[in-house]
Design an enzyme around this catalytic site. Structure first.
Site, PDB file in Angstrom:
ATOM      1  N   LYS A   1       0.860  -1.184   0.000  1.00 32.75           N
ATOM      2  CA  LYS A   1       0.000   0.000   0.000  1.00 32.75           C
ATOM      3  C   LYS A   1       0.892   1.229   0.000  1.00 32.75           C
ATOM      4  O   LYS A   1       1.613   1.495   0.958  1.00 32.75           O
ATOM      5  CB  LYS A   1      -0.868  -0.018   1.247  1.00 32.75           C
ATOM      6  CG  LYS A   1      -1.969   0.989   1.234  1.00 32.75           C
ATOM      7  CD  LYS A   1      -2.926   0.648   2.347  1.00 32.75           C
ATOM      8  CE  LYS A   1      -3.979   1.723   2.502  1.00 32.75           C
ATOM      9  NZ  LYS A   1      -4.817   1.422   3.664  1.00 32.75           N
TER      10      LYS A   1
ATOM     11  N   ASP B   1     -14.031   3.208  10.506  1.00 32.36           N
ATOM     12  CA  ASP B   1     -14.432   3.287   9.094  1.00 32.36           C
ATOM     13  C   ASP B   1     -14.646   1.886   8.529  1.00 32.36           C
ATOM     14  O   ASP B   1     -14.067   1.528   7.508  1.00 32.36           O
ATOM     15  CB  ASP B   1     -13.359   4.030   8.281  1.00 32.36           C
ATOM     16  CG  ASP B   1     -13.817   4.273   6.850  1.00 32.36           C
ATOM     17  OD1 ASP B   1     -15.050   4.200   6.601  1.00 32.36           O
ATOM     18  OD2 ASP B   1     -12.968   4.518   5.983  1.00 32.36           O
TER      19      ASP B   1
END
Ligand SMILES: *[C@@H]1O[C@H](CO)[C@@H](O)[C@H](O)[C@H]1NC(C)=O
Ligand SMILES: *[C@@H]1O[C@H](CO)[C@@H](O)[C@H](O)[C@H]1NC(C)=O
Ligand SMILES: *[C@@H]1O[C@H](CO)[C@@H](O)[C@H](O)[C@H]1NC(C)=O
Ligand SMILES: *[C@@H]1O[C@H](CO)[C@@H](O)[C@H](O)[C@H]1NC(C)=O
Length: 827
Positions: free
Chosen positions: A674, A774
């Site tokens: 990432k 989230d």
């Protein structure tokens, strides 16, 4: 066979044969003898009828003596009237005399005493094997003057073998195997010089092997296994020049093997095991060049292994285990292209494996344990069918050749108790059929290869008594067939991965004598099969998991740790156990219900999940954080290489603050990289996000939370390396119609459970508790079995319980679930 019409058929065949001959030789007058023959046959019919009725009468009388409650009645139901050549199991010759009685597997229950042997002067074969005939063998059996084959095997016949068997001068096969016969093998039997097969195995015969056995000059097969025979093998056995099979297994024979055993030039099969033979193996035992089976295990054989056996290339099966044989296995040994099974364990074989052993292409099982073999492990690249390789308890040195990973048929690999060293090659993880892996009591070091997680059939894994270091790979938790796991006496550190709790079939777990720290994962409560546990001599602390094996284990299983507490003998009760337990179980139920309802909603509208939180005591462990700090630059180069400088062909996803690439590291591990966007002006914010994520994830080891493998703190391009999850995100699956259809309700419920597990872990087992803030279908990744992993803690913050964080909500815009505020205020 039905043979009443046999004379006619035979005559016809003869006629045909002769007429062909006649035609071909064009001498038609040759038909005359045929016609004569036919006439003769019919003029004989009166005498024939008389014979038939006498035989039929004898058979019917015997039939009547049998137990009529058994299935024999159905077979013998054809036994009515006078035309016995038509009856089931009966064959006649051209004169209508019975030549064969074949009643195997017929459920006959009864004796032979009502059998009128003298009524069957033409009987050549009597096969009554596999029935329930009991009583003795009548001495009247001597009247079967024409008998060539006598098979009474697999019955319940008792008494001794009558001497009168010696009168059956035409006998070629005598099979009395598997009865309850006792007494000696009568010497009279040894007068039958037409005999080619004697099988009296599996009885209770006593006494010694008669010397007269040497008279049986036609004998090819002699089976005396499974009796109580005593004494030596008489040297006269050596006169049996045509012997191909000799079976003496499982008697009480002793003495040395006579050198006359060297005389068997046709020998194929020699089974001497489970006796008390001593002395050495005759040196020309393989002189025939045809020896396929040689078993002599469990004797007292000593001395060297004869050369003729060492280079006996015809061998298929060789068992010499548990003797005191010596030989250098490097010399000649090993060229056995047909060998499938070899067990030479528990002897005094020494030397090193030579290249020869690479030529055993048929090998399925090789056991050489408990010898004094030195040198390295053979690669055995040719032995692709190998199932069992047991080289344990020798003096082997060096490393495990990675080529062993190609032997994918292996299901038992035992290299324990040697002097092997180095790291264990991850190629062993390719052994997908492996059920038993024993590397214990060696000098292996380095990491336990996480690739061992690929051995998905493993039942028993023993890596104890080595120098394995660093942490237990969490991949071990994916070997869910595992029943016994022994990692004791190593230098394993860090926390026990909670993934081990996935080993639902685990029965015995030994982690003792390591450097393990932290608390025992609560996931261990899931291991319902666990019965034996030993975690002594570590640095473990905190509560015992809620598991019967732990509660019932003796104090010794926990001894010498830092601060274990809980409900078990010898341990202190945990400080706030009772209170905490109630609370957490309540909130788990709540969370499960909550997540269930939310996910239910989410699945319907491709929506989002959100957040829960709760309290937990404890402190952040700064040391753990550093475990995850890799050398940034080094890793960075590898990543650059693996992704060809972040080439778009490796890109698997683009998110709000990062791009994700798939990369294969030099170690072969596939990771998701990432790459965080470093925007000019918001660099600080992203760096914060980066740190937050690393910090949060470095705390977390859970099977349902995406594992952070490493990170690079490159100033321009901070990277996070995660386990790569094949299946993609829940969002992808729900929005792909084909996929969504396949994604059934059972799988969906399991995803809910997995996410609930992950959240429960974050909220209860992390200290301080971690709030994801989230959770959405984007952040739930699924593997190919729809196991769920919660990912993306980029926005998570450590919850400071003193201040209120509820209001600053970091949800994915547009996907905030409606219940969020209610939820937070409830907790
Ligand atoms: C079986 O034999 C017994 C005598 O042994 C006899 O009494 C009985 O009738 C027989 N049963 C059948 C079905 O033949
Ligand atoms: C007797 O019959 C059984 C079953 O058909 C057969 O396996 C066996 O070889 C026969 N015995 C002999 C000596 O031929
Ligand atoms: C086997 O033979 C040895 C001598 O060679 C003897 O000491 C031992 O008692 C025997 N064992 C048995 C079970 O007969
Ligand atoms: C665990 O392993 C240690 C060291 O290998 C051994 O001494 C101990 O007996 C084992 N514990 C159990 C319960 O088998």
């Amino acid at each position: 066979m039905k043979t009443s019409s046999q004379p006619k058929i035979m005559a016809f065949q003869e006629e045909k044969a002769l007429s062909t001959k006649a035609v071909s030789s064009q001498h038609s007058f040759q038909l005359i003898p045929v016609i004569l023959l036919l006439m003769l046959a019919s003029s004989d019919s009166v005498a024939k009828a008389e014979v038939v009725s006498q035989e039929a009468e004898a058979l019917l009388k015997w039939k009547a003596s049998l137990d009529n409650n058994t299935s024999s009645l159905s077979l013998l139901s054809s036994w009515i009237g006078n035309s016995n050549c038509n009856w089931d199991g009966i064959s006649c010759n051209s004169f209508g005399s019975i030549t064969q009685i074949n009643l195997t597997f017929s459920g006959l229950r009864g004796t032979l005493h009502a059998f009128n042997f003298s009524a069957f002067p033409s009987l050549m074969s009597l096969n009554l094997s596999h029935n329930a005939i009991f009583g003795t063998i009548p001495s009247k059996i001597e009247f079967l003057k024409s008998l060539q084959i006598l098979d009474l095997s697999e019955n319940n016949i008792n008494g001794s073998i009558p001497h009168e068997v010696g009168m059956l001068g035409n006998l070629t096969i005598l099979s009395l195997k598997d009865n309850n016969l006792s007494g000696n093998l009568p010497t009279e039997v040894c007068m039958l010089n037409s005999l080619s097969v004697i099988n009296v195995a599996d009885n209770n015969l006593m006494g010694s092997i008669p010397e007269a056995i040497g008279n049986l000059i036609s004998l090819k097969e002699l089976y005396l296994m499974g009796n109580q025979l005593i004494g030596n093998i008489p040297p006269e056995v050596g006169k049996l020049k045509f012997l191909t099979h000799l079976g003496l297994v499982g008697n009480k024979l002793n003495g040395s093997l006579p050198s006359e055993l060297n005389n068997f030039t046709f020998l194929k099969w020699l089974a001497l095991s489970n006796n008390n033979f001593s002395g050495s193996i005759p040196h020309d035992i393989c002189i025939s060049g045809a020896l396929e089976l040689f078993t002599a295990h469990n004797n007292q054989l000593t001395g060297p292994m004869p050369r003729s056996l060492r280079n006996c290339t015809s061998l298929v099966r060789l068992r010499l285990e548990r003797n005191q044989l010596t030989a250098n296995i490097a010399q000649e040994f090993g060229i056995y292209p047909k060998l499938t099974y070899a067990d030479l364990s528990y002897n005094r074989f020494y030397g090193e494996f030579s290249e020869n052993w690479e030529q055993c292409q048929s090998l399925q099982s090789l056991r050489l344990s408990n010898n004094i073999i030195s040198g390295g492990i053979p690669r055995l690249e040719g032995s692709v069918q190998l199932n069992v390789l047991d080289l344990s308890s020798n003096n082997l040195t060096g490393t495990i050749p990675k080529e062993l990973g190609k032997l994918t048929s292996l299901f038992d690999l035992n290299l324990g108790n040697n002097k092997l060293s180095g790291s264990v090659p991850s190629e062993l993880g390719m052994l997908t059929n492996l059920q038993h892996l024993n590397l214990a009591a060696n000098d292996f070091s380095g990491l336990i290869p996480e690739k061992l997680g690929g051995c998905t059939e493993l039942l028993n894994l023993n890596l104890s008594r080595n120098r394995f270091s660093e942490s237990i790979p969490l991949q071990m938790g994916s070997i869910n067939t595992l029943q016994v796991l022994d990692l004791s006496q190593n230098s394993l550190m860090s926390e026990i991965p909670p993934q081990l709790g996935n080993l639902m079939k685990l029965e015995a777990l030994n982690l003792s004598h390591n450097e393990l720290s932290g608390s025992i994962p609560s996931t261990f409560g899931n291991m319902l099969s666990l019965t034996v546990v030993d975690i002594s001599y570590n640095h473990l602390e905190g509560p015992l998991p809620n598991n019967k094996a732990f509660h019932e284990a003796s104090f010794l299983a926990f001894a010498n740790n830092t601060g274990l507490c809980g409900n078990a003998t010898g341990l202190n009760v945990c400080p706030s156990e009772t209170k905490g337990e109630k609370k957490s179980s309540k909130s788990v139920i709540f969370i499960v219900l909550l997540v269930l309802s939310i996910l239910f909603f989410a699945f319907g509208v491709t929506g989002v999940l959100c957040v829960v939180c709760c309290r937990q005591e404890g402190q952040l462990n700064e040391d753990q954080f550093s475990v995850w700090s890799y050398d940034g630059r080094l890793e960075y180069e590898d990543i650059i290489e693996a992704t060809e400088e972040f080439d778009s062909k490796y890109c698997v996803g683009v998110g709000g603050n990062a791009t994700v690439f798939k990369a294969e590291l030099p170690t072969g591990r596939i990771v998701a990289v990432k790459k965080l966007h470093m925007l000019q002006d918001s660099g600080v914010a992203n760096l914060k996000a980066f740190e937050s994520e690393v910090r949060t994830l470095s705390e977390i080891r859970h099977r349902n939370i995406l594992k952070l493998y490493g990170f690079c703190s490159h100033p321009q391009h901070p990277l996070l390396l995660y386990d790569y999850i094949e299946g993609g995100s829940l969002e992808n699956i729900l929005t792909d119609e084909n996929h969504a259809v396949k994604f059934g309700w059972m799988e969906r419920v399991n995803v809910v459970k997995d996410v609930a597990n992950a959240l429960s872990y974050m909220h209860h087992d992390c200290s301080p508790p971690i709030v994801h803030r989230d959770i959405s279908s984007k952040n739930i990744l699924l593997d190919l079995e729809y196991g769920a992993y919660v990912s993306d803690f980029g926005t998570a913050k450590l919850l400071n319980l003193e201040t209120s964080n509820w209001t600053s909500y970091a949800g994915t815009l547009g996907y905030s679930a409606p219940g969020i505020h209610l939820l937070n205020s409830f907790i």
